[in-house]
Design an enzyme around this catalytic site. Structure first.
Site, PDB file in Angstrom:
ATOM      1  N   SER A 554     -17.562 -11.139   0.930  1.00 15.56           N
ATOM      2  CA  SER A 554     -16.737 -12.274   1.325  1.00 15.56           C
ATOM      3  C   SER A 554     -17.232 -13.528   0.591  1.00 15.56           C
ATOM      4  O   SER A 554     -17.234 -13.557  -0.638  1.00 15.56           O
ATOM      5  CB  SER A 554     -16.797 -12.422   2.850  1.00 15.56           C
ATOM      6  OG  SER A 554     -15.735 -13.186   3.324  1.00 15.56           O
ATOM      7  N   ASP A 641      -7.009  -6.014   3.734  1.00 16.07           N
ATOM      8  CA  ASP A 641      -7.855  -7.195   3.939  1.00 16.07           C
ATOM      9  C   ASP A 641      -6.942  -8.418   3.951  1.00 16.07           C
ATOM     10  O   ASP A 641      -6.486  -8.871   2.908  1.00 16.07           O
ATOM     11  CB  ASP A 641      -8.911  -7.328   2.832  1.00 16.07           C
ATOM     12  CG  ASP A 641      -9.928  -8.434   3.140  1.00 16.07           C
ATOM     13  OD1 ASP A 641      -9.645  -9.260   4.036  1.00 16.07           O
ATOM     14  OD2 ASP A 641     -10.986  -8.459   2.504  1.00 16.07           O
ATOM     15  N   HIS A 680     -11.154  -6.310   5.994  1.00 14.81           N
ATOM     16  CA  HIS A 680     -12.266  -7.172   5.584  1.00 14.81           C
ATOM     17  C   HIS A 680     -13.607  -6.607   6.048  1.00 14.81           C
ATOM     18  O   HIS A 680     -14.654  -6.987   5.550  1.00 14.81           O
ATOM     19  CB  HIS A 680     -12.055  -8.583   6.146  1.00 14.81           C
ATOM     20  CG  HIS A 680     -12.899  -9.625   5.478  1.00 14.81           C
ATOM     21  ND1 HIS A 680     -12.814  -9.887   4.126  1.00 14.81           N
ATOM     22  CD2 HIS A 680     -13.845 -10.474   5.958  1.00 14.81           C
ATOM     23  CE1 HIS A 680     -13.672 -10.854   3.816  1.00 14.81           C
ATOM     24  NE2 HIS A 680     -14.309 -11.219   4.900  1.00 14.81           N
TER      25      HIS A 680
END
Length: 710
Positions: A554, A641, A680
């Protein structure tokens, strides 16, 4: 190593955007449409070279087998009391999702209350949030499919685990707060949007609303309680005060630790909740964070960073709320960060601090704020806690790099307040006494001392020969504290590795000052801190550049990609998971607009000047020196995601392969793997986790020529 034949990827040289007079070409902008045939073909062509490369890694099978074996240990949450029953989460070891159990007493037989594993064949439906009614008779629970942030809320009667007909949709980033009469619950929903919302769309999330759902009614009848038509980015989460009288509304605009705080006295709503509530704007600016702890009548205790970057506890009397009248209950610590506070047994406060990236746990008197007791803790993290105002006991869970978890129980009715070990888990096959964890402080480029944990086998020679795995994050006020990671311990045990975790700026390790030191105009500090961590490991003989892997996810994916661009000579391998790679466009997709508090926004000329200097997509260049190439790179992302949308990594890899991968001197692979039915990371089924880490460490082993040690 071998040179690669990368797929031919169309470049649209006409895709040019003007940013404050700078013409920026975005030749892979077409990859931003996840549903186009061209994008699907791109993903397929990339996976077609990546998957065989990973599968042919000699150690992948050994790694996966060992991971499956060692990860098969029981995983428990703290027990928590709701109404007259106890609940806890438990995973026997390799279940895809953890299961919620219920007991009539701590010694009583445990029964399954909710098992998400029964909701899909492949474990891709996950529990995302839950809330019990005050009497513990009902539970609302959120379900997310394939890793998406979109949630469907359902309801169950605990007695007999009976599912109710109520279903709430269009839910995302939501609170779940029951009124104490058990009649219904506050939650957040987004307006209907055109097209799909299953986590594969990229449309932006704006105009979140606060609604109240009455149990036993249809969602179409839900009551709108708060909305902000003039402030589309605002998100308002509700919670009930401990006495059930007040609804507290915490309004946030981005990811900064600041919020407005409005409240409604339900006694002033004689007809119940029928529409927009009568909100009193206690705090109506974004100049500090106010986290509700408890209240006695109109005197409310908050954890705040207002004029206290390491946080303190204050009391505000709602009948006399001027800031000059606030009382300090527990002052700010000069160095340690107050992470969270809970009220228990009506007159105690449990305070959790972070001291040099290690947690400490204390008991204070609620009336005076005085310290009553410090609970004994080893070096590590408190990762679980339960105990509310009406409870007379607490549970807390401890973990560290070498300890998977100990749950303690403390009966607060007893004179001596001594915690006892309630549950302790051991992992067969890894003997913690063979390894050591050290914490060092190394200087960054500007002289700031940065903490770093290093885990390795005892007695290794510091001769630069060891493979090393360096992890970092550095953003959004998030602290990276010691945690137990089987996949990394296998790297230490079976690949002769050294594990390092650098607590760089941008995180919350030393409060809001540390966070602000690594955001906006200061973002380069994160990259400098991380590169200096690598240089420290090399200088001290833990590893060498060709043996060093860096990893982040991320915001940490942005970190490692930027470091690869800035210092390709410093690393042998880079694994970037679900990274933010296009810093000029991230704010246009799903919830990206909330991150402008950390990054800034390219619509602003000054911010554009910061972003263009480090944006991974815009800073790829072939190293000038003949003997320097890019490290081996593996980008990982997923089709569902909807936090960091999967256009970032494909655009970045296409750019890398075009500008770097075609060079004769670039022998290290530049690859991407796009997973399906995954998001994610939250709620990822165990089976997928095992596949992903097997890919990662097999890639490292193949690229850095690491042998498996039995």
């Amino acid at each position: 190593m071998l040179s690669f034949q990368y797929p031919d990827v169309y470049r649209d040289e006409t895709a040019v955007q003007d940013y404050h007079g700078h013409k920026i070409c975005d030749p892979y902008a077409w990859l931003e449409d996840p549903d186009s045939e061209q994008t699907k073909a791109f993903v397929e062509a990339q996976n077609k070279i990546t998957v065989p490369f990973l599968e042919q890694c000699p150690i992948r099978g050994l790694y996966k087998e060992r991971m499956t074996e060692l990860y098969d240990y029981p995983k428990y949450s703290c027990n928590f009391k709701k109404g007259k029953r106890y609940f806890y989460f438990y995973n026997t070891g390799l279940q895809n999702q953890r299961v919620l159990y219920v007991q009539d007493s701590l010694e009583g037989e445990a029964r399954v209350c909710l098992d998400p594993n029964t909701l899909s064949d492949d474990g891709t439906v996950a529990l995302r949030g839950y809330a019990f009614s005050e009497d513990g008779e009902y539970v609302a629970y959120g379900l997310s499919a394939s890793g998406s942030d979109w949630v469907t809320i359902k309801f169950m009667k605990v007695d007999g685990a009976k599912e109710l007909a109520d279903v709430l949709e269009r839910v995302k980033f939501s609170c779940m707060a029951w009124t104490h009469d058990g009649k219904g619950m506050f939650y957040n929903a987004y307006p209907q949007q055109d097209g799909k919302s299953d986590g594969t769309e990229t449309s932006t999330n704006l105009h979140q609303k606060l609604c109240y759902h009455v149990l036993g009614t249809d969602q179409s009848e839900d009551i709108l309680c708060a909305e902000f038509p003039d402030e589309p980015k605002w998100m308002g989460g509700a919670e009930l005060s401990d006495d059930g009288r007040y609804v507290l509304l915490s309004i946030r605009e981005g990811c900064d630790p600041v919020n407005r705080l409005w409240y409604c006295d339900l006694h002033q709503e004689p007809n119940g909740i029928t529409g927009i509530l009568k909100w009193v704007k206690l705090i109506d600016n974004f100049e500090g964070e106010y986290d509700y702890v408890t209240n006695e009548g109109t005197v409310f205790t908050f954890k705040t960073n207002r004029h206290s970057p390491n946080y303190r506890l204050i009391n505000i009397d709602f009948t006399d709320p001027e800031e000059s009248r606030w009382k300090v209950l527990v002052p700010e610590h000069e160095k340690d960060v107050l992470e969270w506070v809970a009220c228990v047994r009506s007159n105690f406060l449990v305070l959790c601090y972070l001291h040099d990236v290690k947690n400490t746990l204390q008991l204070h008197d609620m009336a005076t704020g005085a310290l009553l007791k410090t609970f004994p803790l080893e070096v590590g993290s408190v990762v679980g806690y339960s105990g509310q105002k009406k409870d007379t006991e607490i549970f807390y869970q401890f973990t560290s790099f070498l300890s998977p978890g100990i749950i303690y129980h403390c009966d607060l009715t007893k004179e001596e307040l001594e915690p006892r070990v309630f549950r302790e888990v051991t992992v067969k096959g890894i003997d913690a006494s063979d390894y050591q964890t050290v914490q060092i402080f190394y200087p960054s480029k500007d002289g700031t001392k940065i903490p770093m944990f290093i885990v390795h086998k005892k007695g290794i020679k510091l001769d630069g020969s060891h493979p090393a795995f360096l992890y970092g994050y550095g953003g959004f006020n998030i602290s990276i504290t010691p945690n137990y990671s089987v996949c990394r311990l296998i790297f230490v045990r079976h690949m002769g590795g050294v594990l390092a975790v650098a607590n760089i700026r941008g995180g919350g390790e030393y409060g809001e000052t540390w966070h602000k030191g690594g955001i906006l105009a200061n973002k380069q500090n994160c990259f400098d801190d991380f590169q200096c961590a690598a240089e420290y490991l090399i200088k001290e003989g833990y590893t060498s550049p060709k043996r060093l892997t860096i990893n982040g996810g991320s915001n940490g994916g942005l970190l490692v990609a930027t470091c690869a661009n800035q210092r390709p000579d410093l690393f042998g391998c880079v694994i970037a998971q679900v990274g933010v790679m296009d810093m000029l466009k991230f704010h246009k997709y799903t919830i990206g607009h909330a991150w402008t508090t950390d990054y800034g926004c390219s619509d602003n000329k000054q911010h554009f000047e910061w972003l263009i200097k480090y944006s991974p997509l815009h800073n790829v260049k072939l190293p000038e020196a003949d003997d320097i190439q890019y490290p081996s790179m593996l980008l990982l992302t997923a089709d569902h995601d909807d936090r960091v949308v999967p256009l970032h990594s494909p655009k970045f890899i296409a750019t890398l392969q075009h500008l770097v991968g075609r060079s004769r001197k670039q022998n290290n692979p530049l690859l991407i793997h796009v997973d399906t039915k995954a998001g994610h990371g939250a709620g990822k089924p165990t089976a997928k986790v095992i596949e992903e880490v097997s890919d990662m460490f097999a890639f490292i082993a193949r690229c850095l020529n690491i042998d498996w040690i039995q």
